[in-house]
Design a protein around this motif. Structure first.
Motif, mmCIF file in Angstrom:
data_model
loop_
_atom_site.group_PDB
_atom_site.id
_atom_site.type_symbol
_atom_site.label_atom_id
_atom_site.label_comp_id
_atom_site.label_asym_id
_atom_site.label_seq_id
_atom_site.Cartn_x
_atom_site.Cartn_y
_atom_site.Cartn_z
ATOM 1 N N THR A 61 -11.372 13.024 -7.167
ATOM 2 C CA THR A 61 -10.034 11.735 -8.002
ATOM 3 C C THR A 61 -9.147 11.583 -6.673
ATOM 4 O OG1 THR A 61 -9.449 12.878 -10.123
ATOM 5 C CG2 THR A 61 -8.139 11.075 -8.891
ATOM 6 N N ARG A 62 -9.379 12.446 -5.935
ATOM 7 C CA ARG A 62 -9.133 11.739 -3.866
ATOM 8 C C ARG A 62 -10.329 10.832 -3.341
ATOM 9 N NH1 ARG A 62 -6.710 15.480 -0.925
ATOM 10 N NH2 ARG A 62 -7.648 17.269 -2.261
ATOM 11 N N PRO A 84 -3.291 8.473 8.764
ATOM 12 C CA PRO A 84 -2.600 9.973 8.669
ATOM 13 C C PRO A 84 -2.796 10.683 6.574
ATOM 14 C CG PRO A 84 -1.400 8.241 9.261
ATOM 15 C CD PRO A 84 -2.841 7.284 9.088
ATOM 16 N N ASP A 85 -2.735 9.272 6.247
ATOM 17 C CA ASP A 85 -3.187 10.086 4.605
ATOM 18 C C ASP A 85 -4.635 9.947 4.435
ATOM 19 O OD1 ASP A 85 -4.910 7.166 5.356
ATOM 20 O OD2 ASP A 85 -3.918 6.144 4.274
ATOM 21 N N VAL A 86 -5.385 10.255 4.904
ATOM 22 C CA VAL A 86 -7.227 11.108 4.709
ATOM 23 C C VAL A 86 -7.468 12.334 6.074
ATOM 24 C CG1 VAL A 86 -9.595 10.144 5.797
ATOM 25 C CG2 VAL A 86 -7.858 8.189 5.319
ATOM 26 N N ASP A 234 -1.812 8.354 -1.946
ATOM 27 C CA ASP A 234 -2.550 8.053 -0.822
ATOM 28 C C ASP A 234 -4.166 7.182 -1.387
ATOM 29 O OD1 ASP A 234 -0.457 8.651 1.028
ATOM 30 O OD2 ASP A 234 -1.875 10.031 1.740
ATOM 31 N N VAL A 235 -4.589 7.365 -2.864
ATOM 32 C CA VAL A 235 -5.287 6.777 -2.818
ATOM 33 C C VAL A 235 -5.464 5.278 -3.427
ATOM 34 C CG1 VAL A 235 -7.422 6.823 -4.472
ATOM 35 C CG2 VAL A 235 -6.511 8.349 -4.067
ATOM 36 N N PRO A 236 -4.492 4.704 -3.554
ATOM 37 C CA PRO A 236 -3.867 3.291 -4.043
ATOM 38 C C PRO A 236 -4.323 2.452 -2.395
ATOM 39 C CG PRO A 236 -2.841 4.421 -5.360
ATOM 40 C CD PRO A 236 -3.432 5.591 -4.410
ATOM 41 N N ILE A 237 -3.661 3.097 -1.508
ATOM 42 C CA ILE A 237 -3.551 2.696 -0.215
ATOM 43 C C ILE A 237 -4.356 2.349 -0.008
ATOM 44 C CG2 ILE A 237 -1.799 2.901 1.650
ATOM 45 C CD1 ILE A 237 0.139 4.494 0.185
ATOM 46 N N LEU A 238 -5.070 3.143 0.670
ATOM 47 C CA LEU A 238 -6.351 2.961 1.409
ATOM 48 C C LEU A 238 -7.698 2.823 0.514
ATOM 49 C CD1 LEU A 238 -8.432 4.648 3.625
ATOM 50 C CD2 LEU A 238 -8.810 6.776 2.086
ATOM 51 N N ASP A 239 -7.271 2.567 -0.894
ATOM 52 C CA ASP A 239 -8.676 1.394 -1.323
ATOM 53 C C ASP A 239 -7.817 0.424 -0.967
ATOM 54 O OD1 ASP A 239 -8.207 -0.948 -3.927
ATOM 55 O OD2 ASP A 239 -9.975 1.468 -4.848
ATOM 56 N N VAL A 247 -14.232 -4.151 2.654
ATOM 57 C CA VAL A 247 -15.370 -3.076 2.826
ATOM 58 C C VAL A 247 -14.941 -2.629 0.772
ATOM 59 C CG1 VAL A 247 -15.863 -0.247 2.962
ATOM 60 C CG2 VAL A 247 -14.699 -2.279 5.036
ATOM 61 N N GLU A 248 -15.448 -3.186 0.019
ATOM 62 C CA GLU A 248 -15.329 -2.406 -1.335
ATOM 63 C C GLU A 248 -16.074 -1.898 -2.057
ATOM 64 O OE1 GLU A 248 -14.783 -4.500 -3.575
ATOM 65 O OE2 GLU A 248 -14.678 -6.502 -1.724
ATOM 66 N N VAL A 249 -15.423 -0.529 -2.184
ATOM 67 C CA VAL A 249 -15.356 0.355 -2.392
ATOM 68 C C VAL A 249 -14.808 1.254 -3.700
ATOM 69 C CG1 VAL A 249 -13.491 1.057 -0.448
ATOM 70 C CG2 VAL A 249 -12.121 0.431 -2.198
ATOM 71 N N GLU A 250 -15.441 2.342 -4.572
ATOM 72 C CA GLU A 250 -15.071 2.718 -5.395
ATOM 73 C C GLU A 250 -14.032 4.757 -5.362
ATOM 74 O OE1 GLU A 250 -18.604 4.436 -7.449
ATOM 75 O OE2 GLU A 250 -19.787 1.969 -7.080
ATOM 76 N N THR A 251 -12.871 4.337 -5.924
ATOM 77 C CA THR A 251 -12.043 4.737 -5.591
ATOM 78 C C THR A 251 -11.370 5.046 -7.558
ATOM 79 O OG1 THR A 251 -10.493 3.422 -5.894
ATOM 80 C CG2 THR A 251 -11.204 3.943 -4.016
ATOM 81 N N HIS A 252 -10.367 5.787 -7.635
ATOM 82 C CA HIS A 252 -10.079 6.329 -9.368
ATOM 83 C C HIS A 252 -8.234 5.512 -8.659
ATOM 84 C CE1 HIS A 252 -12.721 9.151 -9.682
ATOM 85 N NE2 HIS A 252 -12.777 9.589 -10.798
ATOM 86 N N ALA A 253 -8.110 4.633 -7.839
ATOM 87 C CA ALA A 253 -6.785 3.575 -7.686
ATOM 88 C C ALA A 253 -6.175 3.324 -9.485
ATOM 89 C CB ALA A 253 -6.843 2.248 -7.245
ATOM 90 N N ALA A 254 -6.749 2.579 -9.853
ATOM 91 C CA ALA A 254 -6.098 2.278 -11.413
ATOM 92 C C ALA A 254 -5.503 3.856 -11.935
ATOM 93 C CB ALA A 254 -7.381 1.710 -12.161
ATOM 94 N N GLU A 255 -6.078 4.949 -12.080
ATOM 95 C CA GLU A 255 -6.112 6.006 -12.700
ATOM 96 C C GLU A 255 -4.400 6.384 -12.226
ATOM 97 O OE1 GLU A 255 -8.804 8.992 -13.656
ATOM 98 O OE2 GLU A 255 -10.392 7.325 -13.340
ATOM 99 N N VAL A 256 -4.339 6.081 -10.984
ATOM 100 C CA VAL A 256 -3.274 6.601 -9.787
ATOM 101 C C VAL A 256 -2.359 6.215 -10.560
ATOM 102 C CG1 VAL A 256 -2.592 7.353 -7.871
ATOM 103 C CG2 VAL A 256 -5.077 8.683 -8.526
ATOM 104 N N LEU A 257 -2.391 4.531 -10.280
ATOM 105 C CA LEU A 257 -1.534 3.614 -10.538
ATOM 106 C C LEU A 257 -1.186 3.839 -11.859
ATOM 107 C CD1 LEU A 257 -2.961 0.718 -7.972
ATOM 108 C CD2 LEU A 257 -1.198 1.933 -7.751
ATOM 109 N N GLY A 258 -1.545 3.988 -12.397
ATOM 110 C CA GLY A 258 -1.334 4.235 -13.879
ATOM 111 C C GLY A 258 -0.479 4.955 -13.751
#
Length: 401
Positions: A61-62, A84-86, A234-239, A247-258
């Motif tokens: 997830t992270r 600091p968030d990595v 921190d996932v949406p922030i780094l995304d 830089v196009e990335v694949e993350t779980h930002a949508a789930e975290v934001l939800g």
């Protein structure tokens, strides 16, 4: 002075006991308002903590990975690791060079393909497992099951080039098996030099008999990266930060934001319901205490006449309110605990919360906070009745002296 305060406390409690019905009604009113609020907060807490734990316990997830191959130099990795968030970052190879073949020495010909992933100290995907060094490897659970190996086993890794006419062979020691939650596909976590050794061979930069010591780690350009954030938030922030760098990335930002949005919505709902319930009860309690003071003007004036000061008389309704708040909070806590136990035994729990987590989670500090807020609120509501009691003059009781 201490004697007067003790007398006031004694009189206030005796008055509550004397008017048992009114006292019980006040306590029941508080418990009726507070117990559902504690249960509602417990449900919110259990639901959110269950969802959050489910995301946190899944280390993927992270995870933040690039979605398209491009060039990432040392400076990029240094900047990313310095954030600091990595908490962890590792390079990734081009898709064509990221696969190798593995087999057990005692079962030649039974080959399984697996993805090569660079790992190191602090890799969240490995958790408590030892990080691979040199010719060591950590296998994903699926690949370990296919090869039927566990920690301590030996594997043969083969990578080829020039249409399989040239093959590099390395014997690896398995030092651990990563759980399926860490990585669902067939993969092998290796040290960065070992991954680069395979990459350089497939690109024709080194010979088949080269070793890890022949690999240069610095001054390279990597096709991708794998990063892990420190916290779920921190996932949406780094995304966002990486996308701003194109830089196009694949993350779980949508789930975290939800999840974060759901948490905010439930917090707002709880605050609104708690505020409405609290205001209604406090107004009711304050009005009741004020009416009680008005009804007992003669008794209060007599107390003033025998020597009690204004501040002593003011304490009477305030101490009564504090007692009602404390007892009512205790009753509400007991009802909430019983209700929580009942909710957590419902069949719905197994369908809602994975891993046996409680649907309604009430912790001791929740009950202590509810009691403190109830007592403070009750005292505040009684302040108006206390001011009215202090305003009663001793002369009003002379006719009854």
């Amino acid at each position: 002075m201490s004697n007067r305060v003790g007398l006031v406390a004694y009189l206030s409690l005796r008055d509550l006991l004397h008017e048992t019905r009114l006292t019980v009604c006040s306590i029941a009113s508080l418990a009726a308002v507070l117990a559902p609020l504690i249960l509602l907060f417990g449900l919110k807490n259990g639901l959110i903590e269950g969802l959050r734990a489910g995301l946190i316990e899944n280390p993927r997830t992270r995870t933040v990975v690039n979605s398209a191959n491009r060039g990432f130099d040392d400076a990029f990795f240094e900047r990313l690791a310095a954030r600091p968030d990595v908490v962890f970052v590792a390079p990734r190879l081009r898709t064509l060079n990221s696969e190798a073949r593995f087999e057990r020495p005692d079962r030649p010909g039974q080959v399984r393909r697996g993805e090569l992933l660079a790992s190191g100290a602090g890799d969240p995907l490995l958790g408590p497992l030892p990080s691979p060094n040199g010719l060591e490897a950590v296998l994903s659970e699926s690949l370990a099951a296919r090869l039927d190996v566990s920690a301590g086993a030996t594997l043969v890794m083969r990578v080829s080039r020039a249409r399989d006419t040239e093959v590099m062979t390395q014997r690896l020691t398995v030092v651990g098996v990563a759980p399926r939650a860490s990585f669902a596909r067939d993969a092998v976590f290796v040290s960065l030099p070992l991954m680069l050794l395979a990459d350089d061979f497939m690109d024709g930069r080194i010979a088949a008999n080269a070793s890890i010591s022949d690999v240069a780690v610095r001054g390279r350009t990597y096709a991708g990266f794998r990063a892990h954030t420190r916290r779920l938030e921190d996932v949406p922030i780094l995304d966002t930060a990486l996308r701003q760098q194109d830089v196009e990335v694949e993350t779980h930002a949508a789930e975290v934001l939800g999840l974060l949005g759901l948490e905010r919505s439930l917090n707002l709902l709880f605050v609104l319901l708690a505020a409405l319930g609290a205001v209604g009860f406090l107004v009711s309690l304050g009005v009741g205490l004020y009416a009680n003071v008005e009804r007992k003007q003669r008794e209060l004036s007599l107390l003033r006449l025998i020597g009690l000061l204004k501040r002593n008389v003011m304490l009477l309704p305030i101490l009564q309110a504090a007692a009602v708040g404390a007892i009512g909070a205790a009753v509400a806590a007991l009802v909430a605990i019983l209700g929580s136990g009942l909710l957590n035994r419902l069949p719905l729990v197994d369908q809602t919360q994975d891993g046996g987590r409680p649907l309604c989670l009430i912790e001791p500090w929740h009950l202590l906070a509810a009691a403190a807020i109830s007592i403070v609120g009750a005292v505040f509501a009684a302040a108006f009745a206390g001011r009215r009691a202090a305003a009663i003059m001793p002369a009003e009781g002379l006719a009854d002296a």
